[in-house]
Design a protein around this motif. Structure first.
Motif, short mmCIF file in Angstrom:
data_model
loop_
_atom_site.label_atom_id
_atom_site.label_comp_id
_atom_site.label_asym_id
_atom_site.label_seq_id
_atom_site.Cartn_x
_atom_site.Cartn_y
_atom_site.Cartn_z
N HIS A 32 0.86 -1.18 0.00
CA HIS A 32 0.00 0.00 0.00
C HIS A 32 0.89 1.23 0.00
O HIS A 32 2.10 1.13 0.19
CB HIS A 32 -0.96 0.01 1.19
CG HIS A 32 -0.30 0.06 2.53
ND1 HIS A 32 0.21 -1.07 3.15
CD2 HIS A 32 -0.02 1.09 3.36
CE1 HIS A 32 0.74 -0.71 4.31
NE2 HIS A 32 0.63 0.59 4.46
N LEU A 33 0.28 2.37 -0.24
CA LEU A 33 1.00 3.63 -0.21
C LEU A 33 0.60 4.41 1.02
O LEU A 33 -0.51 4.26 1.53
CB LEU A 33 0.66 4.47 -1.46
CG LEU A 33 0.89 3.83 -2.82
CD1 LEU A 33 0.45 4.77 -3.93
CD2 LEU A 33 2.36 3.47 -2.99
N MET A 34 1.52 5.24 1.50
CA MET A 34 1.19 6.18 2.56
C MET A 34 1.21 7.58 1.95
O MET A 34 2.24 8.00 1.39
CB MET A 34 2.17 6.07 3.72
CG MET A 34 2.09 4.74 4.46
SD MET A 34 0.50 4.42 5.28
CE MET A 34 0.67 5.46 6.74
N ILE A 35 0.10 8.26 2.04
CA ILE A 35 -0.09 9.53 1.37
C ILE A 35 -0.10 10.66 2.38
O ILE A 35 -0.77 10.56 3.42
CB ILE A 35 -1.42 9.51 0.58
CG1 ILE A 35 -1.35 8.43 -0.51
CG2 ILE A 35 -1.72 10.88 -0.02
CD1 ILE A 35 -2.71 8.07 -1.08
N VAL A 42 2.52 11.15 -2.46
CA VAL A 42 2.80 9.85 -1.90
C VAL A 42 4.12 9.94 -1.14
O VAL A 42 5.14 10.34 -1.70
CB VAL A 42 2.89 8.77 -2.98
CG1 VAL A 42 3.29 7.43 -2.38
CG2 VAL A 42 1.56 8.63 -3.72
N ALA A 43 4.09 9.60 0.12
CA ALA A 43 5.29 9.71 0.95
C ALA A 43 6.10 8.41 0.92
O ALA A 43 7.31 8.43 0.76
CB ALA A 43 4.91 10.07 2.39
N TYR A 44 5.40 7.29 1.10
CA TYR A 44 6.07 5.99 1.15
C TYR A 44 5.30 4.95 0.35
O TYR A 44 4.07 4.99 0.30
CB TYR A 44 6.15 5.46 2.60
CG TYR A 44 6.87 6.37 3.55
CD1 TYR A 44 8.26 6.29 3.69
CD2 TYR A 44 6.18 7.29 4.30
CE1 TYR A 44 8.92 7.13 4.57
CE2 TYR A 44 6.83 8.14 5.18
CZ TYR A 44 8.20 8.05 5.31
OH TYR A 44 8.86 8.89 6.17
N TRP A 64 9.13 7.36 -1.38
CA TRP A 64 8.68 7.34 -2.77
C TRP A 64 9.80 7.68 -3.74
O TRP A 64 9.88 7.13 -4.85
CB TRP A 64 7.52 8.32 -2.94
CG TRP A 64 7.00 8.35 -4.33
CD1 TRP A 64 7.28 9.27 -5.29
CD2 TRP A 64 6.14 7.38 -4.93
NE1 TRP A 64 6.64 8.94 -6.45
CE2 TRP A 64 5.94 7.79 -6.26
CE3 TRP A 64 5.53 6.21 -4.47
CZ2 TRP A 64 5.13 7.07 -7.13
CZ3 TRP A 64 4.74 5.50 -5.35
CH2 TRP A 64 4.55 5.92 -6.65
N PRO B 7 -0.55 12.81 9.90
CA PRO B 7 -0.31 13.48 8.62
C PRO B 7 -0.39 12.54 7.43
O PRO B 7 -0.65 12.97 6.32
CB PRO B 7 1.11 14.03 8.78
CG PRO B 7 1.73 13.24 9.88
CD PRO B 7 0.62 12.80 10.78
N LEU B 8 -0.17 11.26 7.68
CA LEU B 8 -0.18 10.28 6.59
C LEU B 8 -1.41 9.41 6.66
O LEU B 8 -1.91 9.10 7.73
CB LEU B 8 1.05 9.38 6.67
CG LEU B 8 2.42 10.05 6.54
CD1 LEU B 8 3.52 9.00 6.72
CD2 LEU B 8 2.56 10.72 5.19
N VAL B 9 -1.88 9.03 5.49
CA VAL B 9 -3.01 8.11 5.43
C VAL B 9 -2.64 6.98 4.46
O VAL B 9 -2.01 7.21 3.43
CB VAL B 9 -4.30 8.83 4.97
CG1 VAL B 9 -4.12 9.48 3.60
CG2 VAL B 9 -5.50 7.89 4.96
N SER B 10 -3.04 5.78 4.81
CA SER B 10 -2.80 4.64 3.93
C SER B 10 -3.74 4.70 2.75
O SER B 10 -4.91 5.06 2.88
CB SER B 10 -3.00 3.34 4.69
OG SER B 10 -3.06 2.25 3.78
N SER B 11 -3.21 4.30 1.59
CA SER B 11 -4.08 4.22 0.41
C SER B 11 -5.22 3.23 0.64
O SER B 11 -6.25 3.33 -0.01
CB SER B 11 -3.26 3.80 -0.81
OG SER B 11 -2.57 2.58 -0.57
N ASP B 12 -5.03 2.32 1.57
CA ASP B 12 -6.11 1.37 1.88
C ASP B 12 -7.25 2.02 2.66
O ASP B 12 -8.34 1.47 2.74
CB ASP B 12 -5.58 0.21 2.72
CG ASP B 12 -4.66 -0.70 1.93
OD1 ASP B 12 -4.68 -0.64 0.69
OD2 ASP B 12 -3.93 -1.49 2.56
N GLY B 40 3.99 10.25 -8.51
CA GLY B 40 3.53 9.98 -7.16
C GLY B 40 2.58 11.02 -6.62
O GLY B 40 2.27 11.03 -5.43
N LYS B 41 2.11 11.89 -7.48
CA LYS B 41 1.14 12.88 -7.02
C LYS B 41 -0.28 12.33 -7.11
O LYS B 41 -0.63 11.66 -8.08
CB LYS B 41 1.19 14.13 -7.90
CG LYS B 41 2.43 14.99 -7.74
CD LYS B 41 2.27 16.21 -8.63
CE LYS B 41 3.60 16.89 -8.92
NZ LYS B 41 3.48 17.84 -10.04
#
Lengths: 116, 116
Positions: A32-35, A42-44, A64, B7-12, B40-41
């Protein structure tokens, strides 16, 4: 996903996007991505390394900036080495809420932090 | 999600993040994000408007630049108006693969395109 050449990908479909080394070897997949909510960046990418590099099945957040999307391969390419991954700051339960951990991780990987 | 201040949210976990108008009224929720793989935007938030603005249940891709994350509300704030949403270029099956549609949509909403 892995054969798609669309420039956009749904956040629902990121799971399983393949990651390749510079030599084309398949080294893992994105779980998954961490946004970053504020900026939309996308941070990670949290990557699953299934037995890759002798790490066993493991999930590690990779900045990223260490990944480049390659439309030809339909996946991401990285120049990560075993030493880089194994030497990264250890992940803890609240890593995504720990700016110090984030800063050390970005320094380790030699990529700019995403939040400035 | 809606009460999180991380500050971060998982894409899930993006599904269901609330969207509020400038007056604080709840106007919808994010169903998923469309991410530009190369940069990655986040390009679009596909928002569900459940009966909002007289549109009935509907899903519409909104350029990321129209949304601002508000940690206090734990959701996104937008200045979208009914006229803007209803007047946006009609979505078709391959909108996410149609640069012309994307360009017209960004022009309509008055935000910079994300791919340059």
């Amino acid at each position: 996903m892995t054969t798609s050449t669309h420039p956009l990908v749904s956040s629902d479909n990121v799971n399983g996007t393949d990651v390749y080394g510079r030599d084309g070897a398949h080294i893992g997949a994105i779980d998954h991505l961490m946004i970053d909510k504020a900026s939309g960046k996308v941070a990670y990418a949290v990557m699953g390394f299934g037995g890759f590099l002798g790490l066993g099945e493991d999930y590690r957040p990779v900045p990223w900036g260490k990944l480049t999307y390659d439309p030809v391969q339909g996946g991401f390419v990285t120049d990560l080495t075993e030493a880089e991954v194994q030497g990264a700051p250890e992940r803890h339960d609240r890593w995504y809420d720990d700016r110090d951990w984030e800063r050390r991780t970005h320094e380790h990987y030699g990529v700019p932090i995403y939040w400035i």
